[in-house]
Motif scaffolding. Structure first.
Motif, PDB file in Angstrom:
ATOM      1  N   GLY A   1       0.829  -1.204   0.000  1.00 54.89           N
ATOM      2  CA  GLY A   1       0.000   0.000   0.000  1.00 54.89           C
ATOM      3  C   GLY A   1       0.857   1.245   0.000  1.00 54.89           C
ATOM      4  N   ILE A   2       0.228   2.367  -0.164  1.00 47.15           N
ATOM      5  CA  ILE A   2       0.909   3.655  -0.073  1.00 47.15           C
ATOM      6  C   ILE A   2       0.142   4.536   0.902  1.00 47.15           C
ATOM      7  CG2 ILE A   2       1.983   3.640  -2.361  1.00 47.15           C
ATOM      8  CD1 ILE A   2      -0.365   5.226  -3.409  1.00 47.15           C
ATOM      9  N   ALA A   3       0.824   5.512   1.449  1.00 45.81           N
ATOM     10  CA  ALA A   3       0.223   6.351   2.479  1.00 45.81           C
ATOM     11  C   ALA A   3      -0.502   7.555   1.890  1.00 45.81           C
ATOM     12  CB  ALA A   3       1.300   6.823   3.460  1.00 45.81           C
ATOM     13  N   GLY A   4      -0.669   7.589   0.574  1.00 42.03           N
ATOM     14  CA  GLY A   4      -1.311   8.731  -0.074  1.00 42.03           C
ATOM     15  C   GLY A   4      -2.812   8.734   0.104  1.00 42.03           C
ATOM     16  N   TYR A   5      -3.439   9.823  -0.315  1.00 40.90           N
ATOM     17  CA  TYR A   5      -4.886   9.990  -0.142  1.00 40.90           C
ATOM     18  C   TYR A   5      -5.689   9.136  -1.108  1.00 40.90           C
ATOM     19  CZ  TYR A   5      -4.673  12.835  -4.393  1.00 40.90           C
ATOM     20  OH  TYR A   5      -4.481  13.258  -5.664  1.00 40.90           O
ATOM     21  N   ARG A   6      -5.042   8.613  -2.137  1.00 51.08           N
ATOM     22  CA  ARG A   6      -5.779   7.882  -3.164  1.00 51.08           C
ATOM     23  C   ARG A   6      -6.301   6.529  -2.671  1.00 51.08           C
ATOM     24  NH1 ARG A   6      -4.727   9.798  -8.476  1.00 51.08           N
ATOM     25  NH2 ARG A   6      -3.259  11.515  -8.499  1.00 51.08           N
ATOM     26  N   THR A   7      -5.611   5.934  -1.745  1.00 47.80           N
ATOM     27  CA  THR A   7      -6.017   4.617  -1.257  1.00 47.80           C
ATOM     28  C   THR A   7      -6.195   4.655   0.244  1.00 47.80           C
ATOM     29  OG1 THR A   7      -4.695   3.617  -3.018  1.00 47.80           O
ATOM     30  CG2 THR A   7      -5.423   2.172  -1.245  1.00 47.80           C
ATOM     31  N   CYS A   8      -7.380   4.344   0.698  1.00 53.21           N
ATOM     32  CA  CYS A   8      -7.654   4.382   2.128  1.00 53.21           C
ATOM     33  C   CYS A   8      -7.288   3.029   2.734  1.00 53.21           C
ATOM     34  CB  CYS A   8      -9.124   4.709   2.382  1.00 53.21           C
ATOM     35  SG  CYS A   8      -9.486   4.969   4.125  1.00 53.21           S
ATOM     36  N   ILE A   9      -6.071   2.925   3.253  1.00 56.27           N
ATOM     37  CA  ILE A   9      -5.573   1.663   3.782  1.00 56.27           C
ATOM     38  C   ILE A   9      -6.397   1.208   4.981  1.00 56.27           C
ATOM     39  CG2 ILE A   9      -3.603   0.605   4.968  1.00 56.27           C
ATOM     40  CD1 ILE A   9      -1.792   2.184   3.122  1.00 56.27           C
ATOM     41  N   THR A  10      -6.788   2.162   5.812  1.00 57.18           N
ATOM     42  CA  THR A  10      -7.509   1.809   7.038  1.00 57.18           C
ATOM     43  C   THR A  10      -8.765   1.009   6.738  1.00 57.18           C
ATOM     44  OG1 THR A  10      -6.720   3.887   7.988  1.00 57.18           O
ATOM     45  CG2 THR A  10      -8.426   2.730   9.187  1.00 57.18           C
ATOM     46  N   ASP A  11      -9.557   1.452   5.770  1.00 56.58           N
ATOM     47  CA  ASP A  11     -10.804   0.761   5.426  1.00 56.58           C
ATOM     48  C   ASP A  11     -10.534  -0.640   4.893  1.00 56.58           C
ATOM     49  OD1 ASP A  11     -12.186   2.979   6.198  1.00 56.58           O
ATOM     50  OD2 ASP A  11     -12.447   3.780   4.174  1.00 56.58           O
ATOM     51  N   VAL A  12      -9.482  -0.767   4.073  1.00 53.87           N
ATOM     52  CA  VAL A  12      -9.164  -2.074   3.501  1.00 53.87           C
ATOM     53  C   VAL A  12      -8.720  -3.052   4.581  1.00 53.87           C
ATOM     54  CG1 VAL A  12      -7.620  -3.315   1.933  1.00 53.87           C
ATOM     55  CG2 VAL A  12      -8.559  -1.097   1.264  1.00 53.87           C
ATOM     56  N   MET A  13      -7.851  -2.580   5.488  1.00 53.27           N
ATOM     57  CA  MET A  13      -7.290  -3.480   6.490  1.00 53.27           C
ATOM     58  C   MET A  13      -8.338  -3.968   7.491  1.00 53.27           C
ATOM     59  SD  MET A  13      -4.392  -3.744   5.220  1.00 53.27           S
ATOM     60  CE  MET A  13      -3.621  -4.874   6.373  1.00 53.27           C
ATOM     61  N   LYS A  14      -9.433  -3.237   7.623  1.00 50.35           N
ATOM     62  CA  LYS A  14     -10.511  -3.696   8.502  1.00 50.35           C
ATOM     63  C   LYS A  14     -11.185  -4.942   7.950  1.00 50.35           C
ATOM     64  CE  LYS A  14     -11.721   0.820  10.486  1.00 50.35           C
ATOM     65  NZ  LYS A  14     -12.748   1.893  10.506  1.00 50.35           N
ATOM     66  N   LYS A  15     -11.086  -5.150   6.641  1.00 50.35           N
ATOM     67  CA  LYS A  15     -11.807  -6.234   5.986  1.00 50.35           C
ATOM     68  C   LYS A  15     -10.947  -7.468   5.751  1.00 50.35           C
ATOM     69  CE  LYS A  15     -14.610  -2.829   3.477  1.00 50.35           C
ATOM     70  NZ  LYS A  15     -14.964  -2.313   2.133  1.00 50.35           N
ATOM     71  N   VAL A  16      -9.607  -7.307   5.778  1.00 48.99           N
ATOM     72  CA  VAL A  16      -8.749  -8.430   5.416  1.00 48.99           C
ATOM     73  C   VAL A  16      -8.392  -9.259   6.634  1.00 48.99           C
ATOM     74  CG1 VAL A  16      -7.776  -7.153   3.477  1.00 48.99           C
ATOM     75  CG2 VAL A  16      -6.590  -7.135   5.661  1.00 48.99           C
ATOM     76  N   ASN A  17      -7.923 -10.478   6.386  1.00 50.19           N
ATOM     77  CA  ASN A  17      -7.519 -11.383   7.454  1.00 50.19           C
ATOM     78  C   ASN A  17      -6.403 -10.752   8.285  1.00 50.19           C
ATOM     79  OD1 ASN A  17      -5.837 -13.719   8.614  1.00 50.19           O
ATOM     80  ND2 ASN A  17      -7.689 -14.752   7.894  1.00 50.19           N
ATOM     81  N   THR A  18      -6.452 -10.945   9.586  1.00 52.00           N
ATOM     82  CA  THR A  18      -5.479 -10.307  10.487  1.00 52.00           C
ATOM     83  C   THR A  18      -4.059 -10.813  10.274  1.00 52.00           C
ATOM     84  OG1 THR A  18      -6.075 -11.927  12.181  1.00 52.00           O
ATOM     85  CG2 THR A  18      -7.144  -9.763  12.294  1.00 52.00           C
TER      86      THR A  18
END
Length: 463
Positions: free
Chosen positions: A369-386
């Motif tokens: 992932g990247i820390a830019g505004y284009r991709t919301c990592i937080t939302d994605v990581m809530k859905k993926v396997n821990t």
């Protein structure tokens, strides 16, 4: 074909065109006449493969005749009765195609069906002949008697007991009701047609298939519709993932596919949240790291992209069907047209391209992932396997530690250091790779926090 107290459905042949049609005759004095006529008017303008065409509507004093497209095939009830219990992949493919039709109805024409059941799903002959080829349009949804527009107010709802959502018995149905019926339909398919309603065995069935389709069923059939999937597209995406996951597992275990594995092999699946953020570069870096430790490693490209061709890596083909570059082997996307013997490799690194919510058990799953505004990592990581590992690219050291503190996720998270030449040694990346792969470093490296501790001790900041 069918006959009731208020209608008569016949299979007819057009004399001039010599093609089959369905003629539905509804008597004018029948209580259901206006509702069936509304159905015809509702779908007469639709031009979609999974919805039957309306060719003509003719009326006289006694009856109304509706001429519809004849769809050659079997109802899902008949298909399962003849075929028996379907595989997870077959169920996923059929589910995807049913969801695609509902996605068109919900999103593009604003119609909810409200009577999704096996009898209203026609499995086309083309699909049956092609042996469940996922590229063939396999199904059509029929019988729009209960359908209505999303914005239409209706005090009375119709449906089928066992497949209708709880709210359809007491109030007006919604998009959520179609999602519920899809869950029951999946339940029906996975049990070989033996289960079509909420019973005591549902939890056991969902638990039995919890690693695949069970969790989808469980969420679809929540009594509280706010706890179901929000859109039919979400259900479709989950089924796409199940289908892809089963294909990956089948590819890895099938002797007649291009990828062959042994029990000792370790697999790393790497995906990126977007294009051009370093997914392929990371795969090459980690492969190079392993190769420098004299570990046999291969990079396998999944998906239709030309990353390895574009960087000029595919020049020397080995006897294994791979391309060898800097002591690592690369398998491009061969579309199963070339058989590669990969059984001798200790590590298989799978370059999966753009992330599609996949997770492979008994493997290392990495998300770039990247820390830019284009991709919301937080939302994605809530859905993926821990157990999925997050690697952030295009970020400095200080900014990285501020960033991971800010996003506050439970997953293991690393920084992808800046590397221009993937095939050259890099101390920072070696630390990252050792942490991810748990590869022992024979020559003990001083880690960054040990360096800080020693510097502080030298200046007298510690006891």
């Amino acid at each position: 074909m069918a006959k009731t107290s208020h209608s008569d459905v016949k299979l007819v042949r057009h004399k001039q065109l010599q093609v089959l049609r369905v003629a539905k005759t509804v008597y004018q004095n029948a209580a259901e006449c206006s509702r069936i006529l509304k159905e015809a008017n509702l779908i007469k303008s639709l031009k979609y493969t999974g919805v039957p065409l309306i060719y003509d509507i003719d009326a006289n004093i006694d009856s109304i005749c509706i001429i519809e497209e004849y769809i050659s095939g079997k109802s899902l009830t008949e298909y399962i009765h003849e075929t028996g219990t379907l595989s997870i992949t077959q169920i996923a493919i059929l589910g995807i195609q049913i969801c695609s039709v509902l996605e068109y109805l919900h999103n593009h024409v604003g119609i909810i069906h409200l009577d999704i059941k096996p009898a209203n799903i026609i499995v086309r002959d083309e699909y049956i002949k092609k042996l469940a080829d996922k590229e063939v349009c396999g199904i059509s949804i029929i019988d729009f008697d209960s359908s209505r527009r999303i914005d239409e107010q209706c005090t009375k709802e119709y449906g089928t007991v066992g497949f209708a959502a709880p709210e359809q018995y007491v109030s007006s149905g919604t998009i959520d009701s179609d999602i519920y019926s899809i869950g029951i339909l999946l339940l029906y398919m996975i049990t070989g047609g033996h289960m079509q309603s909420i019973t005591d065995d549902v939890q056991n069935v969902c638990q039995m298939y919890s690693a695949s389709i069970g969790s989808i069923i469980k969420r679809c059939i929540r009594h509280n519709r706010n706890q179901r999937y929000k859109t039919i597209t979400e259900v479709k995406n989950e089924l796409v993932y199940i289908s892809q996951k089963n294909n990956i597992n089948n590819n890895m275990n099938s002797s007649d596919n291009c990828i062959c594995s042994n029990k000792e092999q370790k697999h790393i699946y790497v995906s990126g949240l977007a294009c051009k953020i370093g997914t392929t570069h990371f795969c090459l870096c980690i492969a190079s790291f392993l190769a420098k430790k004299n570990i046999d490693v291969v990079c396998i490209r999944h998906g239709d992209r030309r990353d390895y061709r574009d960087v000029g890596l595919l020049t020397k083909c080995s006897a294994y069907g791979t391309y060898q570059v800097y002591n690592i082997h690369i398998v491009p996307e061969y579309y199963q047209g070339v058989c590669c013997d990969l059984s001798q490799f200790t590590y298989c690194i799978h370059d999966m391209g753009i992330f599609k919510n996949q997770y492979v058990d008994n493997a290392i799953n990495i998300l770039i992932g990247i820390a830019g505004y284009r991709t919301c990592i937080t939302d994605v990581m809530k859905k993926v396997n821990t157990n999925t590992i997050l690697v952030i690219n295009h970020i400095g050291g200080k900014e990285f530690y501020k960033y991971i503190k800010k996003i506050n996720i439970k997953h293991r998270c690393f920084r992808f250091p800046c590397i221009y030449n993937w095939h050259k040694s890099n101390e920072l990346f070696a630390e990252l790779a050792e942490s991810i792969l748990h590869v022992e470093n024979k020559k003990k490296r001083v880690t960054w926090y040990e360096k800080i501790f020693r510097a502080c001790k030298t200046k007298g900041y510690t006891d």
